[in-house]
Design a protein around this motif. Structure first.
Motif, PDB file in Angstrom:
ATOM      1  N   GLN A   1     -49.862  36.947   9.498  1.00  0.00           N
ATOM      2  CA  GLN A   1     -49.699  35.615   8.904  1.00  0.00           C
ATOM      3  C   GLN A   1     -49.181  35.728   7.475  1.00  0.00           C
ATOM      4  O   GLN A   1     -48.266  35.026   7.072  1.00  0.00           O
ATOM      5  CB  GLN A   1     -51.050  34.887   8.924  1.00  0.00           C
ATOM      6  CG  GLN A   1     -50.967  33.437   8.479  1.00  0.00           C
ATOM      7  CD  GLN A   1     -50.090  32.605   9.398  1.00  0.00           C
ATOM      8  OE1 GLN A   1     -50.206  32.710  10.606  1.00  0.00           O
ATOM      9  NE2 GLN A   1     -49.202  31.803   8.829  1.00  0.00           N
ATOM     10  N   ALA A   2     -49.745  36.644   6.700  1.00  0.00           N
ATOM     11  CA  ALA A   2     -49.327  36.809   5.307  1.00  0.00           C
ATOM     12  C   ALA A   2     -47.864  37.230   5.249  1.00  0.00           C
ATOM     13  O   ALA A   2     -47.112  36.782   4.403  1.00  0.00           O
ATOM     14  CB  ALA A   2     -50.205  37.845   4.611  1.00  0.00           C
ATOM     15  N   ALA A   3     -47.484  38.099   6.185  1.00  0.00           N
ATOM     16  CA  ALA A   3     -46.088  38.554   6.201  1.00  0.00           C
ATOM     17  C   ALA A   3     -45.156  37.388   6.454  1.00  0.00           C
ATOM     18  O   ALA A   3     -44.103  37.268   5.838  1.00  0.00           O
ATOM     19  CB  ALA A   3     -45.894  39.632   7.267  1.00  0.00           C
ATOM     20  N   GLY A   4     -45.550  36.494   7.348  1.00  0.00           N
ATOM     21  CA  GLY A   4     -44.727  35.329   7.636  1.00  0.00           C
ATOM     22  C   GLY A   4     -44.548  34.450   6.414  1.00  0.00           C
ATOM     23  O   GLY A   4     -43.451  33.987   6.119  1.00  0.00           O
ATOM     24  N   ALA A   5     -45.647  34.249   5.669  1.00  0.00           N
ATOM     25  CA  ALA A   5     -45.570  33.425   4.463  1.00  0.00           C
ATOM     26  C   ALA A   5     -44.697  34.105   3.411  1.00  0.00           C
ATOM     27  O   ALA A   5     -43.933  33.454   2.706  1.00  0.00           O
ATOM     28  CB  ALA A   5     -46.969  33.179   3.909  1.00  0.00           C
ATOM     29  N   GLN A   6     -44.802  35.425   3.330  1.00  0.00           N
ATOM     30  CA  GLN A   6     -44.000  36.178   2.375  1.00  0.00           C
ATOM     31  C   GLN A   6     -42.517  36.070   2.737  1.00  0.00           C
ATOM     32  O   GLN A   6     -41.667  35.822   1.882  1.00  0.00           O
ATOM     33  CB  GLN A   6     -44.440  37.639   2.381  1.00  0.00           C
ATOM     34  CG  GLN A   6     -43.953  38.440   1.189  1.00  0.00           C
ATOM     35  CD  GLN A   6     -44.523  39.851   1.190  1.00  0.00           C
ATOM     36  OE1 GLN A   6     -45.108  40.273   2.165  1.00  0.00           O
ATOM     37  NE2 GLN A   6     -44.350  40.558   0.108  1.00  0.00           N
ATOM     38  N   ASP A   7     -42.209  36.238   4.018  1.00  0.00           N
ATOM     39  CA  ASP A   7     -40.824  36.097   4.465  1.00  0.00           C
ATOM     40  C   ASP A   7     -40.295  34.709   4.141  1.00  0.00           C
ATOM     41  O   ASP A   7     -39.156  34.550   3.712  1.00  0.00           O
ATOM     42  CB  ASP A   7     -40.711  36.328   5.978  1.00  0.00           C
ATOM     43  CG  ASP A   7     -40.853  37.793   6.354  1.00  0.00           C
ATOM     44  OD1 ASP A   7     -40.977  38.624   5.432  1.00  0.00           O
ATOM     45  OD2 ASP A   7     -40.832  38.095   7.551  1.00  0.00           O
ATOM     46  N   ALA A   8     -41.125  33.694   4.341  1.00  0.00           N
ATOM     47  CA  ALA A   8     -40.690  32.319   4.087  1.00  0.00           C
ATOM     48  C   ALA A   8     -40.346  32.132   2.614  1.00  0.00           C
ATOM     49  O   ALA A   8     -39.382  31.452   2.269  1.00  0.00           O
ATOM     50  CB  ALA A   8     -41.760  31.337   4.527  1.00  0.00           C
ATOM     51  N   ALA A   9     -41.125  32.747   1.732  1.00  0.00           N
ATOM     52  CA  ALA A   9     -40.858  32.611   0.298  1.00  0.00           C
ATOM     53  C   ALA A   9     -39.547  33.315  -0.078  1.00  0.00           C
ATOM     54  O   ALA A   9     -38.812  32.850  -0.940  1.00  0.00           O
ATOM     55  CB  ALA A   9     -42.011  33.199  -0.504  1.00  0.00           C
ATOM     56  N   LEU A  10     -39.259  34.431   0.567  1.00  0.00           N
ATOM     57  CA  LEU A  10     -38.067  35.209   0.235  1.00  0.00           C
ATOM     58  C   LEU A  10     -36.824  34.678   0.923  1.00  0.00           C
ATOM     59  O   LEU A  10     -35.725  34.707   0.363  1.00  0.00           O
ATOM     60  CB  LEU A  10     -38.267  36.679   0.646  1.00  0.00           C
ATOM     61  CG  LEU A  10     -39.388  37.422  -0.075  1.00  0.00           C
ATOM     62  CD1 LEU A  10     -39.616  38.780   0.573  1.00  0.00           C
ATOM     63  CD2 LEU A  10     -39.081  37.574  -1.554  1.00  0.00           C
TER      64      LEU A  10
END
Length: 195
Positions: A1-10
């Motif tokens: 989940q955290a990776a998904g949020a990180q990808d979304a920010a980038l």
């Protein structure tokens, strides 16, 4: 989940297409504030990530992305990519491993160079590619410097995203597509306005 949020920010809107569009020989990960695309095996291979953006609004839109690359091959590059599959047309503004900025298009597989500015890229992780797109036209910038214009190109008004090319490690951050506000005072493009 955290990776998904990180990808979304980038990656902004591109985050949702990575799984579907990532090609063989390419790996993707989030590292140190970058979305990283790696290609260690395939020469002359490209990896695009695009979303359907459709025609630019009347007031225009701005697309921006931070890019970086680490590659042995001079031909390695990373940049913004516009394509219209129906018209078999694409345009790319890239920075290369030699610090050049290139703007070019392909229409029906025919190559059309538009602009090259040698030494325009810093290659230190701070390079910012931007373009402002209006219906049927776009102007491209690298670190605030105008690189070139597209006028009436078939690739405009369809899909927008990023592309990495050749072997290397390519970084993408802060990708965004934003509609521009109407000009101050409400003057201007009233003709053809409305939806």
């Amino acid at each position: 989940q955290a990776a998904g949020a990180q990808d979304a920010a980038l990656l902004g809107p591109l985050a949702d297409v990575v799984d579907a569009q990532l090609r063989q020989n390419w790996q993707a990960s989030s590292e140190d504030g970058w979305f990283v695309l790696r290609n260690s095996r395939g020469d002359n291979e490209e990896q695009a990530l695009v979303v359907p953006a459709g025609p630019a609004p009347g007031n225009g839109r701005q697309v921006s992305v931070n890019v970086s690359l680490n590659a042995q091959d001079d031909t390695a590059s990373v940049g913004v990519f516009l394509q219209n599959r129906q018209a078999n047309a694409s345009c790319l503004m890239e920075i290369t491993a030699t610090a050049a900025a290139n703007l070019f298009c392909y229409t029906n597989d025919k190559y059309e160079p538009i602009a090259t500015v040698e030494g325009a890229a810093k290659l230190d992780g701070s390079d910012l590619i931007e373009f402002v797109e209006f219906p049927h036209a776009a102007r491209f910038f690298l670190n605030g410097q105008v690189i070139g214009d597209l006028d009436g190109k078939a690739a405009l008004g369809a899909d927008i995203g990023v592309m990495a090319y050749d072997r290397g490690t390519f970084g993408i951050a802060a990708f965004q597509i934003a509609d521009l506000p109407p000009p101050e005072g409400g003057e201007g493009q009233t003709a053809g306005g409305g939806s």
